[in-house]
Design a protein around this motif. Sequence first.
Motif, PDB file in Angstrom:
ATOM      1  N   PRO A   1       2.407   8.394   5.341  1.00  0.00           N
ATOM      2  CA  PRO A   1       2.975   8.581   6.679  1.00  0.00           C
ATOM      3  C   PRO A   1       4.300   9.344   6.646  1.00  0.00           C
ATOM      4  CG  PRO A   1       2.212   6.322   6.382  1.00  0.00           C
ATOM      5  CD  PRO A   1       2.158   6.969   5.038  1.00  0.00           C
ATOM      6  N   ARG A   2       4.446  10.235   7.615  1.00  0.00           N
ATOM      7  CA  ARG A   2       5.680  11.017   7.751  1.00  0.00           C
ATOM      8  C   ARG A   2       6.260  10.754   9.143  1.00  0.00           C
ATOM      9  NH1 ARG A   2       6.248  14.786   3.757  1.00  0.00           N
ATOM     10  NH2 ARG A   2       4.395  15.206   2.465  1.00  0.00           N
ATOM     11  N   PRO A   3       7.289   9.926   9.230  1.00  0.00           N
ATOM     12  CA  PRO A   3       7.849   9.603  10.544  1.00  0.00           C
ATOM     13  C   PRO A   3       8.560  10.786  11.179  1.00  0.00           C
ATOM     14  CG  PRO A   3       9.239   8.709   8.812  1.00  0.00           C
ATOM     15  CD  PRO A   3       8.014   9.256   8.130  1.00  0.00           C
ATOM     16  N   GLU A   4       8.440  10.880  12.508  1.00  0.00           N
ATOM     17  CA  GLU A   4       9.145  11.913  13.267  1.00  0.00           C
ATOM     18  C   GLU A   4       9.883  11.254  14.417  1.00  0.00           C
ATOM     19  OE1 GLU A   4       6.557  14.622  15.259  1.00  0.00           O
ATOM     20  OE2 GLU A   4       5.119  13.081  15.841  1.00  0.00           O
ATOM     21  N   LYS A   5      11.050  11.794  14.750  1.00  0.00           N
ATOM     22  CA  LYS A   5      11.852  11.231  15.827  1.00  0.00           C
ATOM     23  C   LYS A   5      11.252  11.589  17.179  1.00  0.00           C
ATOM     24  CE  LYS A   5      16.215  11.339  13.249  1.00  0.00           C
ATOM     25  NZ  LYS A   5      17.599  11.894  13.183  1.00  0.00           N
ATOM     26  N   VAL A   6      11.157  10.594  18.052  1.00  0.00           N
ATOM     27  CA  VAL A   6      10.685  10.835  19.417  1.00  0.00           C
ATOM     28  C   VAL A   6      11.746  10.448  20.449  1.00  0.00           C
ATOM     29  CG1 VAL A   6       8.240  10.639  18.867  1.00  0.00           C
ATOM     30  CG2 VAL A   6       9.514   8.580  19.449  1.00  0.00           C
TER      31      VAL A   6
ATOM     32  N   ARG B   1       0.814  -1.215   0.000  1.00  0.00           N
ATOM     33  CA  ARG B   1       0.000   0.000   0.000  1.00  0.00           C
ATOM     34  C   ARG B   1       0.849   1.266   0.000  1.00  0.00           C
ATOM     35  NH1 ARG B   1      -4.504  -1.702   4.574  1.00  0.00           N
ATOM     36  NH2 ARG B   1      -6.109  -2.426   3.106  1.00  0.00           N
ATOM     37  N   THR B   2       1.910   1.245   0.794  1.00  0.00           N
ATOM     38  CA  THR B   2       2.727   2.443   0.940  1.00  0.00           C
ATOM     39  C   THR B   2       4.083   2.045   1.480  1.00  0.00           C
ATOM     40  OG1 THR B   2       2.793   4.674   1.915  1.00  0.00           O
ATOM     41  CG2 THR B   2       1.987   2.906   3.318  1.00  0.00           C
ATOM     42  N   SER B   3       5.050   2.948   1.342  1.00  0.00           N
ATOM     43  CA  SER B   3       6.346   2.775   1.974  1.00  0.00           C
ATOM     44  C   SER B   3       6.973   4.147   2.146  1.00  0.00           C
ATOM     45  CB  SER B   3       7.261   1.863   1.148  1.00  0.00           C
ATOM     46  OG  SER B   3       7.631   2.473  -0.067  1.00  0.00           O
ATOM     47  N   PHE B   4       7.881   4.264   3.096  1.00  0.00           N
ATOM     48  CA  PHE B   4       8.564   5.527   3.319  1.00  0.00           C
ATOM     49  C   PHE B   4       9.942   5.245   3.907  1.00  0.00           C
ATOM     50  CE2 PHE B   4       5.747   4.595   6.888  1.00  0.00           C
ATOM     51  CZ  PHE B   4       6.593   4.667   7.979  1.00  0.00           C
TER      52      PHE B   4
ATOM     53  N   PHE C   1       4.942   7.262  13.601  1.00  0.00           N
ATOM     54  CA  PHE C   1       4.183   7.650  12.420  1.00  0.00           C
ATOM     55  C   PHE C   1       2.719   7.256  12.588  1.00  0.00           C
ATOM     56  CE2 PHE C   1       5.740   3.381  11.430  1.00  0.00           C
ATOM     57  CZ  PHE C   1       4.673   2.753  10.811  1.00  0.00           C
ATOM     58  N   ASP C   2       1.865   7.930  11.839  1.00  0.00           N
ATOM     59  CA  ASP C   2       0.418   7.703  11.897  1.00  0.00           C
ATOM     60  C   ASP C   2       0.043   6.650  10.859  1.00  0.00           C
ATOM     61  OD1 ASP C   2      -2.325   7.745  11.947  1.00  0.00           O
ATOM     62  OD2 ASP C   2      -2.515   9.916  11.653  1.00  0.00           O
ATOM     63  N   PRO C   3      -0.417   5.471  11.282  1.00  0.00           N
ATOM     64  CA  PRO C   3      -0.742   4.422  10.313  1.00  0.00           C
ATOM     65  C   PRO C   3      -1.969   4.734   9.468  1.00  0.00           C
ATOM     66  CG  PRO C   3      -1.452   3.766  12.499  1.00  0.00           C
ATOM     67  CD  PRO C   3      -0.681   5.038  12.664  1.00  0.00           C
ATOM     68  N   ALA C   4      -2.774   5.725   9.890  1.00  0.00           N
ATOM     69  CA  ALA C   4      -3.977   6.073   9.131  1.00  0.00           C
ATOM     70  C   ALA C   4      -3.698   7.092   8.043  1.00  0.00           C
ATOM     71  CB  ALA C   4      -5.046   6.616  10.080  1.00  0.00           C
ATOM     72  N   ALA C   5      -2.508   7.673   8.042  1.00  0.00           N
ATOM     73  CA  ALA C   5      -2.173   8.690   7.049  1.00  0.00           C
ATOM     74  C   ALA C   5      -1.973   8.067   5.675  1.00  0.00           C
ATOM     75  CB  ALA C   5      -0.919   9.445   7.472  1.00  0.00           C
ATOM     76  N   ALA C   6      -2.420   8.772   4.644  1.00  0.00           N
ATOM     77  CA  ALA C   6      -2.217   8.273   3.280  1.00  0.00           C
ATOM     78  C   ALA C   6      -0.738   8.207   2.943  1.00  0.00           C
ATOM     79  CB  ALA C   6      -2.952   9.176   2.286  1.00  0.00           C
TER      80      ALA C   6
END
Length: 306
Positions: free
Chosen positions: A129-134, A82-85, A122-127
């Motif tokens: 996803p944009r990961p952010e460091k925590v 479906r997606t990859s980033f 990252f938000d799994p519901a996002a079309a």
Amino acid sequence: MGSIVAALAVGVPGAATAAGPPPAAAALERCAAPAQVKVFREGGVPLLDWRENLEFDGRGTLWVAHIAKHRVEGYAPDGTLRTSFPVNGPGGLRRGPDGMMYVNFGVNPLSSWASGGGVMRFDPAAAHPRPEKVVEGVSGVNGLAIDAEGNFYLSRELATGIVKIRPDGTKDAEWTRKANVFGANGLEIVGDQLYASVITDASSPVVRIPLKNPEQHTRVTELSPNPLKLKLLDDLTFFNGKLVVASFRDGELIEVDPATGKSCVLVSGLRMPSSVRVARGFGDSDPRRDLFVVEASGRIVKVTAG
């Protein structure tokens, strides 16, 4: 999994656990209930197509850490990508109590001393996803677990102490000092207990660490009857009251009773399995019967227990 080469070279017990002796190691027999294996996605060139970890978001997507290609992939139940980033060196993947997905970064399968590691969200519901460091600044990271309060637990294969990071990003150094398990790999939380597989110990132990009293950690079992044949234990999951642990070296899924330490081989013949998870909210997969496994061969396989 981190440094396979180092694990093979070390192959000796580390500063492992406190309190009493674990159950005596014995040759593992096959589990009584049969299990079927079906390929969900074929792999490519072994190691060069290494898929390191996986997790279900409960919303119909299987998320996979493709460490060789430095990306996180999202699959539909029919196997469609479906997606990859991009994520640099993705490792442990877990769903947090907030419904967000978390993935370790900076994991290097050839060196457990890779610097600059941590955790991304990252938000799994996002079309898209944009990961952010925590979490940042943790070297040699590999496995990941998240408790109900949002605390992170990170394993390090060539270091002593499982790293605990509070939800605000600060390190709980005292907890880590007390959880002085050397060579932890896979992590899984069951109730108020953290279970860890140990990769660099020739006896191939599984360790139980009380979340509130980490200094009271004990060995649940040792899975290598022959110290020259360590199993290179990787990730593990909790399935129908038992732990299921991946043996990278032997290509097995091993079922372990956390109460007694009694163990058996659920599946054999896999190709360098690195992570196993229970299928949740994923098409017609049944969490009471179905497990998914990723391998360093690149394959994703579905295991259905009898």
